[in-house]
Design a protein around this motif. Structure first.
Motif, mmCIF file in Angstrom:
data_model
loop_
_atom_site.group_PDB
_atom_site.id
_atom_site.type_symbol
_atom_site.label_atom_id
_atom_site.label_comp_id
_atom_site.label_asym_id
_atom_site.label_seq_id
_atom_site.Cartn_x
_atom_site.Cartn_y
_atom_site.Cartn_z
ATOM 1 N N LYS A 44 0.847 -1.197 0.000
ATOM 2 C CA LYS A 44 0.000 0.000 0.000
ATOM 3 C C LYS A 44 0.882 1.246 0.000
ATOM 4 O O LYS A 44 0.397 2.344 0.235
ATOM 5 C CB LYS A 44 -0.885 0.057 1.256
ATOM 6 C CG LYS A 44 -1.968 -1.011 1.376
ATOM 7 C CD LYS A 44 -2.808 -0.747 2.638
ATOM 8 C CE LYS A 44 -3.800 -1.845 2.962
ATOM 9 N NZ LYS A 44 -4.391 -1.688 4.296
ATOM 10 N N ASP A 108 -7.247 -12.925 5.298
ATOM 11 C CA ASP A 108 -7.092 -12.282 3.977
ATOM 12 C C ASP A 108 -5.634 -11.878 3.769
ATOM 13 O O ASP A 108 -5.045 -12.140 2.725
ATOM 14 C CB ASP A 108 -8.007 -11.054 3.850
ATOM 15 C CG ASP A 108 -7.675 -9.971 4.861
ATOM 16 O OD1 ASP A 108 -7.587 -10.278 6.066
ATOM 17 O OD2 ASP A 108 -7.484 -8.809 4.449
ATOM 18 N N ARG A 133 -11.814 -14.178 8.373
ATOM 19 C CA ARG A 133 -12.474 -12.934 7.977
ATOM 20 C C ARG A 133 -13.514 -13.324 6.924
ATOM 21 O O ARG A 133 -13.262 -14.260 6.165
ATOM 22 C CB ARG A 133 -11.412 -11.996 7.391
ATOM 23 C CG ARG A 133 -11.909 -10.632 7.054
ATOM 24 C CD ARG A 133 -10.760 -9.680 6.749
ATOM 25 N NE ARG A 133 -11.283 -8.339 6.633
ATOM 26 C CZ ARG A 133 -10.578 -7.256 6.528
ATOM 27 N NH1 ARG A 133 -9.262 -7.329 6.508
ATOM 28 N NH2 ARG A 133 -11.136 -6.075 6.445
#
Ligand code: ATP
Ligand code: MG
Length: 214
Positions: A44, A108, A133
């Protein structure tokens, strides 16, 4: 003292994170969970995230009042891209040779583990608690690890954990599976929708008064 570490961008922290920390703590018998916000999150790093100070401040608000939860600025102080391997090494260095590091990771994120920096070494230094999740049930080593690495773990009936010969464990926890994510929260704020009951009240007020995610 068994300490779990929940790393993430926390942009912003939400009730899913808090519940994950609580369920991992309970399942693994941890004495403490350290929330470890990244400085720059790998994968990210190109995204424009809220400043680390802002993300930390929201964590501080969210965990206040829980004696088992702590906030660490280790990755923020280190700066640069926040690789888990560097953090684990630093935790062992500062905590002493007998420090056991339990990384708490959502299923994830764990499904991408083979793209993490130096991930094979990571399994020689740290234990992992993988929390399910929605869409990503917590399963078994073969789901996410390359065959050879998965083969180095065996199932220990007595503890319900997978173990390797470094003494590190891999535990899978399927908890309440809350379908809450920071990206969904940011989207809701941007479109003027409510985020009440998705984040702690104080965090909601902070997001509003600091005009975040508009
Ligand atoms: P984003 O949507 O921006 O990626 P996020 O909600 O996934 O945000 P992160 O900061 O990326 O939050 O997540 C930090 C860690 O918490 C990761 O290991 C992630 O898998 C885990 N996590 C976050 N939300 C949940 C949830 N609702 N259930 C289980 N694990 C979660
Ligand atoms: Mg995420």
């Amino acid at each position: 003292m068994r300490v779990g570490v929940l790393g993430g961008t926390f942009n912003p922290i939400h009730l899913g994170h808090l519940r994950v920390a609580e369920e991992a703590r309970e399942a693994a018998g941890l004495d403490k969970v350290i929330f470890m916000p990244t400085f720059l999150t790998p994968h990210k790093a190109d995204e424009v995230n809220s400043p680390a100070k802002v993300r930390s401040e929201m964590i501080r608000m969210a965990i206040a009042g829980n004696k088992a939860f702590e906030l660490s600025d280790m990755e923020i102080k280190r700066g640069g891209v926040s690789y888990t391997i560097d953090t684990v090494r630093e935790l062992i260095k500062t905590g002493g040779k007998d420090t056991e590091v339990d990384m708490i990771v959502g299923a994830d994120a764990f499904s991408d583990i083979s793209s993490w920096c130096d991930f094979e070494t990571l399994f020689t230094l740290a234990s992992f608690i993988v929390v399910g999740r929605p869409g990503f049930p917590a399963g078994k080593p073969n789901d996410a690890l390359p065959v050879e690495l998965a083969g180095r773990f065996w199932y220990d009936n007595a503890t319900g954990a997978y173990m390797n010969y470094h003494g590190n464990s891999l535990v899978y926890v399927n908890g309440t599976l809350l379908d809450i994510s920071s990206s969904d929260i940011r989207k809701r704020v941007k479109t003027g929708c409510s985020i009440r009951y998705l984040v702690p009240d104080e965090v909601e007020r902070y997001i509003r008064s600091a005009h975040l995610y508009r």
